[in-house]
Design a protein around this motif. Structure first.
Motif, PDB file in Angstrom:
ATOM      1  N   GLY A  40      35.431  42.732  38.031  1.00 16.72           N
ATOM      2  CA  GLY A  40      35.433  43.685  39.134  1.00 16.72           C
ATOM      3  C   GLY A  40      35.887  45.062  38.711  1.00 16.72           C
ATOM      4  O   GLY A  40      35.291  46.071  39.095  1.00 16.72           O
ATOM      5  N   VAL A  41      36.940  45.119  37.900  1.00 19.96           N
ATOM      6  CA  VAL A  41      37.429  46.408  37.408  1.00 19.96           C
ATOM      7  C   VAL A  41      36.372  47.057  36.512  1.00 19.96           C
ATOM      8  O   VAL A  41      36.103  48.258  36.612  1.00 19.96           O
ATOM      9  N   ARG A  42      35.750  46.265  35.647  1.00 18.85           N
ATOM     10  CA  ARG A  42      34.709  46.823  34.764  1.00 18.85           C
ATOM     11  C   ARG A  42      33.526  47.386  35.563  1.00 18.85           C
ATOM     12  O   ARG A  42      32.957  48.409  35.185  1.00 18.85           O
ATOM     13  N   THR A  43      33.165  46.733  36.649  1.00 17.97           N
ATOM     14  CA  THR A  43      32.088  47.252  37.497  1.00 17.97           C
ATOM     15  C   THR A  43      32.489  48.596  38.095  1.00 17.97           C
ATOM     16  O   THR A  43      31.699  49.549  38.087  1.00 17.97           O
ATOM     17  N   GLY A  88      49.305  39.766  41.796  1.00 16.86           N
ATOM     18  CA  GLY A  88      48.521  38.902  42.664  1.00 16.86           C
ATOM     19  C   GLY A  88      47.048  39.026  42.322  1.00 16.86           C
ATOM     20  O   GLY A  88      46.670  39.387  41.217  1.00 16.86           O
ATOM     21  N   ASP A  89      46.191  38.734  43.307  1.00 23.05           N
ATOM     22  CA  ASP A  89      44.744  38.764  43.097  1.00 23.05           C
ATOM     23  C   ASP A  89      44.103  40.091  43.486  1.00 23.05           C
ATOM     24  O   ASP A  89      42.929  40.305  43.234  1.00 23.05           O
ATOM     25  N   ARG A  90      44.865  40.984  44.128  1.00 23.66           N
ATOM     26  CA  ARG A  90      44.262  42.181  44.701  1.00 23.66           C
ATOM     27  C   ARG A  90      44.829  43.495  44.185  1.00 23.66           C
ATOM     28  O   ARG A  90      44.342  44.560  44.544  1.00 23.66           O
ATOM     29  N   ASP A  91      45.864  43.449  43.346  1.00 20.28           N
ATOM     30  CA  ASP A  91      46.501  44.681  42.870  1.00 20.28           C
ATOM     31  C   ASP A  91      46.802  44.578  41.379  1.00 20.28           C
ATOM     32  O   ASP A  91      47.075  43.495  40.869  1.00 20.28           O
ATOM     33  N   ALA A  92      46.769  45.713  40.703  1.00 22.35           N
ATOM     34  CA  ALA A  92      47.091  45.761  39.277  1.00 22.35           C
ATOM     35  C   ALA A  92      47.673  47.127  38.937  1.00 22.35           C
ATOM     36  O   ALA A  92      47.362  48.129  39.584  1.00 22.35           O
ATOM     37  N   GLY A 127      35.898  43.583  47.980  1.00 22.09           N
ATOM     38  CA  GLY A 127      35.195  43.067  46.807  1.00 22.09           C
ATOM     39  C   GLY A 127      35.048  44.037  45.653  1.00 22.09           C
ATOM     40  O   GLY A 127      34.506  43.671  44.613  1.00 22.09           O
ATOM     41  N   ASP A 128      35.511  45.285  45.791  1.00 16.85           N
ATOM     42  CA  ASP A 128      35.406  46.283  44.725  1.00 16.85           C
ATOM     43  C   ASP A 128      36.791  46.801  44.357  1.00 16.85           C
ATOM     44  O   ASP A 128      37.629  47.036  45.226  1.00 16.85           O
TER      45      ASP A 128
END
Length: 150
Positions: A33-36, A99-103, A137-138
């Motif tokens: 997702g990040v690469r997209t 988590g699954d939504r933040d970095a 989703g992005d």
């Protein structure tokens, strides 16, 4: 002086997103997702399209000195007018998934800009910390903080 500051802000914003290409996330879906998102930003920068850059930022994006989403768009447009060539060299990236939504991603960037001659007119090394969020989703750039490294 004002133009140099604008270049630095834009270069760091662009570098923050481009650096995510080098990120190796623990979760394959997060990395993809990040690469997209990075690829879409790269296309917007290559096309010199400030509107497309703005579209890739989170609604509540915040950068240095309170730079918001629309401010980032205006900054990008100004830098595209001022410099024909904008470049970045990204150093090692460290990523902390929240988590699954933040970095959070931390790295160094050498940002350059010029009129298209053999050597860039401007250059600066920065320490950068960026925040990322998964939105519908992005992956979107939520925050960017940069400080001169030298």
């Amino acid at each position: 002086m004002q133009q140099s500051c604008g270049f630095q802000r834009f270069a760091m914003l662009a570098c923050a997103v481009l650096a995510m290409c080098l990120v190796a996330c623990a979760r394959p879906d997060a990395e993809a997702g990040v690469r997209t998102g990075v690829a879409q930003l790269q296309e917007a920068i290559d096309a010199r399209d400030a509107g497309d850059i703005e579209a890739l930022l989170a609604e509540d994006f915040i950068g240095n000195d309170g730079l918001d989403r629309q401010g980032a768009r205006r900054l990008a447009a100004g830098v595209f007018l001022r410099y024909r060539d904008v470049g970045a060299r990204v150093g090692p990236v460290s990523v902390d998934l929240r988590g699954d939504r933040d970095a959070i991603a931390r790295f160094t960037v050498l940002a350059t800009g010029g009129s298209g001659s053999a050597l860039p007119e401007r250059g600066q090394l920065y320490q950068v910390e960026t925040g990322w969020r998964l939105v519908d989703g992005d992956w979107r750039l939520l925050s960017a903080e940069w400080t001169p490294a030298l």
